[in-house]
Design a protein around this motif. Structure first.
Motif, PDB file in Angstrom:
ATOM      1  N   HIS A 110       0.833  -1.196   0.000  1.00  0.00           N
ATOM      2  CA  HIS A 110       0.000   0.000   0.000  1.00  0.00           C
ATOM      3  C   HIS A 110       0.874   1.254   0.000  1.00  0.00           C
ATOM      4  O   HIS A 110       0.594   2.217  -0.729  1.00  0.00           O
ATOM      5  CB  HIS A 110      -0.944  -0.015   1.203  1.00  0.00           C
ATOM      6  N   ILE A 148       0.817   4.189  -2.852  1.00  0.00           N
ATOM      7  CA  ILE A 148       0.590   5.607  -2.549  1.00  0.00           C
ATOM      8  C   ILE A 148       1.819   6.430  -2.969  1.00  0.00           C
ATOM      9  O   ILE A 148       1.675   7.503  -3.566  1.00  0.00           O
ATOM     10  CB  ILE A 148       0.297   5.807  -1.050  1.00  0.00           C
ATOM     11  N   CYS A 164       1.723   9.405  -5.671  1.00  0.00           N
ATOM     12  CA  CYS A 164       2.091  10.776  -5.303  1.00  0.00           C
ATOM     13  C   CYS A 164       3.227  11.313  -6.170  1.00  0.00           C
ATOM     14  O   CYS A 164       3.357  12.521  -6.347  1.00  0.00           O
ATOM     15  CB  CYS A 164       2.485  10.844  -3.828  1.00  0.00           C
ATOM     16  N   VAL A 182      -7.276   3.184  -3.982  1.00  0.00           N
ATOM     17  CA  VAL A 182      -6.380   4.332  -3.826  1.00  0.00           C
ATOM     18  C   VAL A 182      -6.725   5.417  -4.842  1.00  0.00           C
ATOM     19  O   VAL A 182      -6.734   6.613  -4.506  1.00  0.00           O
ATOM     20  CB  VAL A 182      -4.907   3.893  -3.934  1.00  0.00           C
ATOM     21  N   GLU A 193      -9.595   7.295  -3.547  1.00  0.00           N
ATOM     22  CA  GLU A 193      -9.225   8.151  -2.421  1.00  0.00           C
ATOM     23  C   GLU A 193      -8.470   9.397  -2.881  1.00  0.00           C
ATOM     24  O   GLU A 193      -8.733  10.501  -2.404  1.00  0.00           O
ATOM     25  CB  GLU A 193      -8.367   7.372  -1.418  1.00  0.00           C
ATOM     26  N   LEU A 194      -7.529   9.221  -3.790  1.00  0.00           N
ATOM     27  CA  LEU A 194      -6.687  10.341  -4.221  1.00  0.00           C
ATOM     28  C   LEU A 194      -7.389  11.305  -5.166  1.00  0.00           C
ATOM     29  O   LEU A 194      -6.980  12.457  -5.291  1.00  0.00           O
ATOM     30  CB  LEU A 194      -5.399   9.834  -4.868  1.00  0.00           C
ATOM     31  N   ILE A 218      -7.243   9.521   2.819  1.00  0.00           N
ATOM     32  CA  ILE A 218      -6.527   8.265   2.581  1.00  0.00           C
ATOM     33  C   ILE A 218      -6.549   7.450   3.867  1.00  0.00           C
ATOM     34  O   ILE A 218      -6.201   7.944   4.935  1.00  0.00           O
ATOM     35  CB  ILE A 218      -5.076   8.528   2.150  1.00  0.00           C
TER      36      ILE A 218
END
Length: 129
Positions: free
Chosen positions: A28, A32, A36, A73, A76-77, A84
């Protein structure tokens, strides 16, 4: 006693039963971190990065879980509130297990960010972070 029905435990059991020596926390964090760094949400690129940690080719169940994790993800992003939820053991797990998993998550994040940010010009804000 840890909750055996938690997503973390279920994913950990799936990974270990398929011979992958990696934790859900590290995967995870990797996801992420790479997201990013601007890697985008191409499933094949994500699976290629994850393969480095998995150490062997994922079966269909693991592949589907990884793609599902990426979809979670991505949601969420890209949502307006960008909340998150880290994939870590639940609060009823032993503190040492939770601390170890958090360290693994951080290691995954740094790896994912480093794999995908190399050679890119980061904004001043990203550099401050």
């Amino acid at each position: 006693m840890p909750n055996t029905q938690s997503p973390y435990i279920a994913f950990a059991m799936l990974l270990s039963s398929n011979g992958h020596p990696v934790t859900p926390a590290e995967l995870h964090g990797l996801l992420i971190g790479r997201s990013c760094a601007g890697a985008g949400f191409d499933a094949d690129a994500w699976l290629a990065d994850a393969a480095q940690l998995l150490e062997n080719e994922p079966g269909d169940a693991v592949r589907n879980a990884l793609i599902g994790l990426q979809e979670m993800v991505k949601g969420e992003l890209t949502s307006d509130d960008m909340a998150i939820v880290l994939l870590l053991p639940t609060d009823d797990a032993a503190l040492t297990d939770r601390a170890t998993a958090l360290g693994q998550w951080c290691q995954g994040f740094i790896t994912g960010f480093g794999l995908n940010a190399g050679g890119k010009d980061l904004s001043d804000e990203a550099k401050d972070v």
